[in-house]
Design an enzyme around this catalytic site. Structure first.
Site, mmCIF file in Angstrom:
data_model
loop_
_atom_site.group_PDB
_atom_site.id
_atom_site.type_symbol
_atom_site.label_atom_id
_atom_site.label_comp_id
_atom_site.label_asym_id
_atom_site.label_seq_id
_atom_site.Cartn_x
_atom_site.Cartn_y
_atom_site.Cartn_z
ATOM 1 N N LYS A 1 15.037 -40.592 116.016
ATOM 2 C CA LYS A 1 16.325 -40.885 116.641
ATOM 3 C C LYS A 1 17.141 -39.604 116.765
ATOM 4 O O LYS A 1 17.430 -38.965 115.756
ATOM 5 C CB LYS A 1 17.070 -41.937 115.817
ATOM 6 C CG LYS A 1 16.328 -43.269 115.733
ATOM 7 C CD LYS A 1 16.924 -44.187 114.693
ATOM 8 C CE LYS A 1 16.734 -43.655 113.301
ATOM 9 N NZ LYS A 1 17.186 -44.596 112.254
ATOM 10 N N GLY B 1 25.601 -47.735 109.211
ATOM 11 C CA GLY B 1 24.533 -48.720 109.318
ATOM 12 C C GLY B 1 23.746 -48.702 110.608
ATOM 13 O O GLY B 1 22.976 -49.628 110.875
ATOM 14 N N GLY C 1 21.209 -46.836 111.501
ATOM 15 C CA GLY C 1 19.765 -46.746 111.279
ATOM 16 C C GLY C 1 19.168 -48.070 110.861
ATOM 17 O O GLY C 1 18.096 -48.469 111.345
#
Length: 265
Positions: free
Chosen positions: A176, A210, A212
């Site tokens: 990511k 949060g 991920g």
């Protein structure tokens, strides 16, 4: 009513609701999947950081896993915070008894920068879990730990993804790129050698608590519904982009995202 697909998360808690199993269960629900959760660690955290961590006794962890696996078979499994070597070893024993898709979110550091697992646990994660995962979902700092070098640009990320696949025997990897300075670009390395990129606008906000957990949970939910890895990652990218864009701006620090804003298929 038709039978619901089932997803299981094995991770830590977040009493403020933005990360961990709380975010996972919200994401499963948002994607129309029945969610189950096994708690590994009770974490005192909020939008401002992690205040304390209590890793659960191995006996109660084992009993939770036994309760789930002996009764309701999950269609996909996600692991998040696995703080201790013993926890990783115990979870791996159960994962090796089932053939459903397994999403490994290598949770190492919270959004606030607080380290969540030990160096020994990172090594156990590499040895016991990476080789059996369907897909792993590291952010840039986590990918740097696995790769062993800093990732400053796309060329380095493209090299890192392939090295992580070959070095640890990982089938699919999505790195990511939310920490990159320009676009929010994610890099999916598929087990057939193809690399697929997913780009979105960069949203300038501090409310990313949060992200991920949510991203990996959406992938898990869609794999539970029988979607391909590429389809699941594509949905997760759209979901998290909308969730950040419509974040409710709660708390005094890095606030949570909006788990119910995405209206896609």
């Amino acid at each position: 009513m038709s039978k619901l697909n089932v997803a299981l998360t094995i991770a830590g808690t977040d009493p403020s609701g933005g990360a961990g199993i709380m975010a996972d269960l919200k994401s499963f629900q948002a994607r129309g999947v029945y969610g189950m959760a096994v708690v590994t660690s009770v974490v005192a955290q909020n939008t401002q950081g992690v205040q304390d961590i209590c890793n659960l006794d191995q006996k109660i962890l084992d009993e939770q896993l036994k309760s789930v696996f002996s009764d309701i078979t999950p269609d996909a499994i996600k692991t998040g915070m696995l703080a201790e070597v013993e926890t990783i070893e115990r979870v791996s024993q159960y994962l090796n008894t089932i053939s459903c898709p397994y999403v490994l979110d290598p949770v190492m550091v919270a959004t606030s920068g607080d380290r969540l697992i030990s160096t020994e646990a990172v090594e156990a994660l590499k040895e016991k879990l990476l080789p059996i995962a369907t897909i792993i979902t590291p952010n840039l700092p986590e990918a740097e730990v696995l790769f062993g070098k800093e990732l400053k640009d796309e060329a380095a990320i493209l090299e890192a993804g392939k090295v992580i696949q070959s070095k640890y025997g990982v089938k699919n990897v999505v790195i990511k790129g939310g920490h990159l300075e320009k676009e929010a670009k994610d890099f999916l390395f598929l087990d057939d050698g193809e690399v697929v990129m997913f780009s979105s606008e960069r949203i300038h906000t501090k409310h990313t608590h949060g992200t991920g957990c949510t991203y990996a949970a959406v992938i898990t939910a869609d794999l539970a519904k029988g979607k391909s890895v590429q389809e699941a990652v594509g949905t997760a990218k759209h979901f998290i982009t909308e969730a950040i864009k419509t974040a409710p701006e709660l708390g005094h620090g890095n606030g949570p995202v909006n788990h119910v804003s995405y209206k896609g298929d």
